[in-house]
Scaffold this motif. Sequence first.
Motif, PDB file in Angstrom:
ATOM      1  N   ALA A 405      30.907  -2.885  17.198  1.00  0.00           N
ATOM      2  CA  ALA A 405      30.838  -2.136  15.939  1.00  0.00           C
ATOM      3  C   ALA A 405      31.715  -2.798  14.891  1.00  0.00           C
ATOM      4  CB  ALA A 405      31.281  -0.696  16.153  1.00  0.00           C
ATOM      5  N   ARG A 406      31.178  -2.912  13.682  1.00  0.00           N
ATOM      6  CA  ARG A 406      31.937  -3.470  12.557  1.00  0.00           C
ATOM      7  C   ARG A 406      31.672  -2.637  11.312  1.00  0.00           C
ATOM      8  NH1 ARG A 406      30.049  -8.001  15.332  1.00  0.00           N
ATOM      9  NH2 ARG A 406      31.672  -9.487  15.996  1.00  0.00           N
ATOM     10  N   ALA A 407      32.680  -2.491  10.486  1.00  0.00           N
ATOM     11  CA  ALA A 407      32.522  -1.758   9.231  1.00  0.00           C
ATOM     12  C   ALA A 407      31.664  -2.566   8.269  1.00  0.00           C
ATOM     13  CB  ALA A 407      33.882  -1.467   8.615  1.00  0.00           C
ATOM     14  N   VAL A 408      30.693  -1.901   7.624  1.00  0.00           N
ATOM     15  CA  VAL A 408      29.860  -2.567   6.625  1.00  0.00           C
ATOM     16  C   VAL A 408      30.691  -2.945   5.418  1.00  0.00           C
ATOM     17  CG1 VAL A 408      27.919  -2.248   5.048  1.00  0.00           C
ATOM     18  CG2 VAL A 408      27.759  -1.427   7.411  1.00  0.00           C
ATOM     19  N   ASP A 409      31.601  -2.041   5.014  1.00  0.00           N
ATOM     20  CA  ASP A 409      32.455  -2.259   3.847  1.00  0.00           C
ATOM     21  C   ASP A 409      33.885  -2.496   4.321  1.00  0.00           C
ATOM     22  OD1 ASP A 409      33.911  -2.229   1.520  1.00  0.00           O
ATOM     23  OD2 ASP A 409      33.045  -0.359   0.749  1.00  0.00           O
ATOM     24  N   GLY A 411      36.458  -2.738   2.720  1.00  0.00           N
ATOM     25  CA  GLY A 411      37.399  -1.926   1.962  1.00  0.00           C
ATOM     26  C   GLY A 411      37.596  -0.544   2.542  1.00  0.00           C
ATOM     27  N   LYS A 412      36.758  -0.155   3.505  1.00  0.00           N
ATOM     28  CA  LYS A 412      36.876   1.161   4.137  1.00  0.00           C
ATOM     29  C   LYS A 412      37.354   1.034   5.581  1.00  0.00           C
ATOM     30  CE  LYS A 412      33.547   3.552   1.205  1.00  0.00           C
ATOM     31  NZ  LYS A 412      32.373   4.438   1.153  1.00  0.00           N
ATOM     32  N   TYR A 413      38.203   0.053   5.814  1.00  0.00           N
ATOM     33  CA  TYR A 413      38.672  -0.212   7.171  1.00  0.00           C
ATOM     34  C   TYR A 413      39.452   0.979   7.743  1.00  0.00           C
ATOM     35  CZ  TYR A 413      40.955  -2.497  11.104  1.00  0.00           C
ATOM     36  OH  TYR A 413      41.405  -2.815  12.359  1.00  0.00           O
ATOM     37  N   LYS A 414      40.251   1.662   6.905  1.00  0.00           N
ATOM     38  CA  LYS A 414      41.013   2.806   7.399  1.00  0.00           C
ATOM     39  C   LYS A 414      40.081   3.927   7.862  1.00  0.00           C
ATOM     40  CE  LYS A 414      45.329   2.136   4.840  1.00  0.00           C
ATOM     41  NZ  LYS A 414      46.287   2.738   3.869  1.00  0.00           N
ATOM     42  N   GLN A 415      39.034   4.189   7.058  1.00  0.00           N
ATOM     43  CA  GLN A 415      38.062   5.203   7.461  1.00  0.00           C
ATOM     44  C   GLN A 415      37.351   4.785   8.751  1.00  0.00           C
ATOM     45  OE1 GLN A 415      38.561   3.978   4.390  1.00  0.00           O
ATOM     46  NE2 GLN A 415      37.615   5.266   2.793  1.00  0.00           N
ATOM     47  N   PHE A 416      37.074   3.474   8.854  1.00  0.00           N
ATOM     48  CA  PHE A 416      36.428   2.944  10.055  1.00  0.00           C
ATOM     49  C   PHE A 416      37.305   3.190  11.286  1.00  0.00           C
ATOM     50  CE2 PHE A 416      36.219  -0.716  12.985  1.00  0.00           C
ATOM     51  CZ  PHE A 416      34.896  -0.627  13.397  1.00  0.00           C
ATOM     52  N   GLN A 417      38.576   2.861  11.182  1.00  0.00           N
ATOM     53  CA  GLN A 417      39.490   3.040  12.308  1.00  0.00           C
ATOM     54  C   GLN A 417      39.637   4.510  12.678  1.00  0.00           C
ATOM     55  OE1 GLN A 417      39.714   0.240  13.925  1.00  0.00           O
ATOM     56  NE2 GLN A 417      41.934   0.068  13.997  1.00  0.00           N
ATOM     57  N   GLY A 419      37.495   6.965  12.113  1.00  0.00           N
ATOM     58  CA  GLY A 419      36.256   7.473  12.685  1.00  0.00           C
ATOM     59  C   GLY A 419      36.055   7.042  14.117  1.00  0.00           C
ATOM     60  N   ILE A 420      36.289   5.764  14.404  1.00  0.00           N
ATOM     61  CA  ILE A 420      36.132   5.259  15.767  1.00  0.00           C
ATOM     62  C   ILE A 420      37.102   5.970  16.710  1.00  0.00           C
ATOM     63  CG2 ILE A 420      36.419   3.242  17.256  1.00  0.00           C
ATOM     64  CD1 ILE A 420      33.846   3.177  15.658  1.00  0.00           C
ATOM     65  N   ALA A 421      38.341   6.154  16.264  1.00  0.00           N
ATOM     66  CA  ALA A 421      39.331   6.842  17.095  1.00  0.00           C
ATOM     67  C   ALA A 421      38.923   8.286  17.355  1.00  0.00           C
ATOM     68  CB  ALA A 421      40.708   6.790  16.421  1.00  0.00           C
ATOM     69  N   GLN A 422      38.358   8.936  16.324  1.00  0.00           N
ATOM     70  CA  GLN A 422      37.933  10.328  16.473  1.00  0.00           C
ATOM     71  C   GLN A 422      36.787  10.451  17.478  1.00  0.00           C
ATOM     72  OE1 GLN A 422      38.940  13.460  14.814  1.00  0.00           O
ATOM     73  NE2 GLN A 422      37.780  13.982  16.643  1.00  0.00           N
ATOM     74  N   ARG A 437      38.692  -9.881  20.717  1.00  0.00           N
ATOM     75  CA  ARG A 437      37.794  -9.277  19.720  1.00  0.00           C
ATOM     76  C   ARG A 437      38.551  -8.631  18.572  1.00  0.00           C
ATOM     77  NH1 ARG A 437      32.524  -9.119  21.077  1.00  0.00           N
ATOM     78  NH2 ARG A 437      31.967  -9.603  23.238  1.00  0.00           N
ATOM     79  N   GLY A 438      39.724  -8.086  18.841  1.00  0.00           N
ATOM     80  CA  GLY A 438      40.504  -7.472  17.784  1.00  0.00           C
ATOM     81  C   GLY A 438      40.067  -6.047  17.487  1.00  0.00           C
ATOM     82  N   GLU A 439      40.919  -5.320  16.780  1.00  0.00           N
ATOM     83  CA  GLU A 439      40.644  -3.920  16.464  1.00  0.00           C
ATOM     84  C   GLU A 439      39.508  -3.758  15.465  1.00  0.00           C
ATOM     85  OE1 GLU A 439      41.966  -1.117  17.684  1.00  0.00           O
ATOM     86  OE2 GLU A 439      43.174  -2.235  19.127  1.00  0.00           O
ATOM     87  N   GLN A 440      39.201  -4.806  14.700  1.00  0.00           N
ATOM     88  CA  GLN A 440      38.151  -4.688  13.690  1.00  0.00           C
ATOM     89  C   GLN A 440      36.753  -4.789  14.280  1.00  0.00           C
ATOM     90  OE1 GLN A 440      40.091  -7.259  14.119  1.00  0.00           O
ATOM     91  NE2 GLN A 440      38.802  -9.091  14.243  1.00  0.00           N
ATOM     92  N   ALA A 441      36.652  -5.136  15.580  1.00  0.00           N
ATOM     93  CA  ALA A 441      35.340  -5.275  16.222  1.00  0.00           C
ATOM     94  C   ALA A 441      35.384  -4.686  17.634  1.00  0.00           C
ATOM     95  CB  ALA A 441      34.912  -6.740  16.266  1.00  0.00           C
TER      96      ALA A 441
END
Length: 540
Positions: A405-409, A411-417, A419-422, A437-441
């Motif tokens: 999974a990767r964020a489309v935007d 700039g919305k990395y915080k929302q991405f993190q 949401g995934i955690a939730q 892979r890192g936290e961004q993927a």
Amino acid sequence: MTTTASERSTTEVAREAGRRRTFAVISHPDAGKSTLTEALALHAAAISSAGAVHGKGDRRGVTSDWMEMEQDRGISITSAALRIDYSDRVLNLVDTPGHADFSEDTYRVLSAVDCAIMLLDSAKGLEPQTLKLFDVCRARRMPVITFVNKWDRPGREPLELLDEIEQRIGLRPTPLNWPVGIAGDFRGLIDRSSGTYTKMTRTPGGASKAVEQVLPAEDAARIEGQEWGQASEEIELLGEIGADFDHDSFMAGESSPVLFGAALPNFGVGQLLETIVGLAPAPTAKTGTRDEPRPVDAPFSGQVFKMQANMDKNHRDRMAFVRVSSGRFDRGMVLTHAATGRPFATKYSQAVFGSERSTIDTAFPGDVIALVNAQALSVGDTLYDGPKVEFPPIPSFAPEHFVVARAVDAGKYKQFQRGIAQLDAEGVVQVLTSDVRGEQAPVLAAVGPLQFDVVRHRMEHEFRSPIDTSPLDYSVARRTDTESAPALHALSGAEVLRRRNDGELLVLVHNKWRLRVIEREHPGLFMEPLLAGGVEEDAY
């Protein structure tokens, strides 16, 4: 001799626990589970009309299917707790997803109930999803009541269905009632214990209870003629082969009382409701991780079996569904979170009926309470009062589908993190990570691909961070350890990641053939099958 307040409280808890019946409905998709849930609530006078009467095409009124995706697609995605007061009993019906892709939610629910209703389609009988879920019930020696649904439609012979149950799953069927008329020509039901006949007349659309007329055997024989004669002969055969209800074997999970009916027109649902009240077990002591039983009249304890966020679109909350195992719950009491030892306040506690909520002030063993704003809790956590107790964790299901999974935007990395955690905390998917892979993927792991549809939908609409998902060519997951992980990660067709919610190391493998090769060529590497609700995945 006077009784103390403590003794009175203990007596009250024991009495209230005895009134509770907590159960789940398990079935294959499209067997009519949500329709049966509505019909049971209708017969218990918990709702005024059944919401599923128009079938899959119009489900806006279905009480237990509250999520937008459920209503749009006509499937059950998430479990829903329905509390029903009926005949001096409190029935806690924990509805479960019917679609196979959401099996993990069903397995968690089965850890929170005392009995299961196994729902069969009269035409299809036992289907793969039903078999898997029954295996979990059998592993836990859970009593099972069988309801053969859709008898108002063409289907198989009743004796053939009973034979299939016994031959395929080893559960001895003991019918409590028997249909008059073949599947598709449903006339009514004979009660095997009393011999009385209940003739049923369908109401328009099935939105209200079917009209039932109880007749003595002589009148029924005159009215139904040949169909009555055939049903009577089959009942005699059941007696000859010993297919009579036995309470001890039912409680041991060795036999199952069987009822026939049709949930959509509400035929036979009242008899099922009475059977649940009369036969389903009340809550009993639950054993903690130290093998010490926690009696129902001990101080409060409960276990989180489900997390759900944003049930109320107006309030972005996080709700923990807790099955009360012992003691009396009082709203506002401060409990201890067993995993951290920290206090947990219960100011906002609710009873949940589908998407409808009401504040709950007290609850007893067997009840399901919903704790709002439960950010500190996760699935499997124990809450308690008084002497410490911690219940065994709820096993995670073995995933078979994996995507990155990767964020489309960006700039919305915080929302991405967030949401995934939730979604990870709720158990919607398992989230796997690695330094490579890192936290961004992160890698999302699921039982079925439809779970990823739910993730994409919720990430876009709830967390405002649309995601792209790229499938990975893995289909098998095994647990491993820190000693074996480096060697496994270096092998072709394998990758080691860490599961975020519990820190377990999992090795993902392309397929079972590749897994067998690795096991044969590297016998010293640790790879352990995952569990599915207490049953090893290889058992399937």
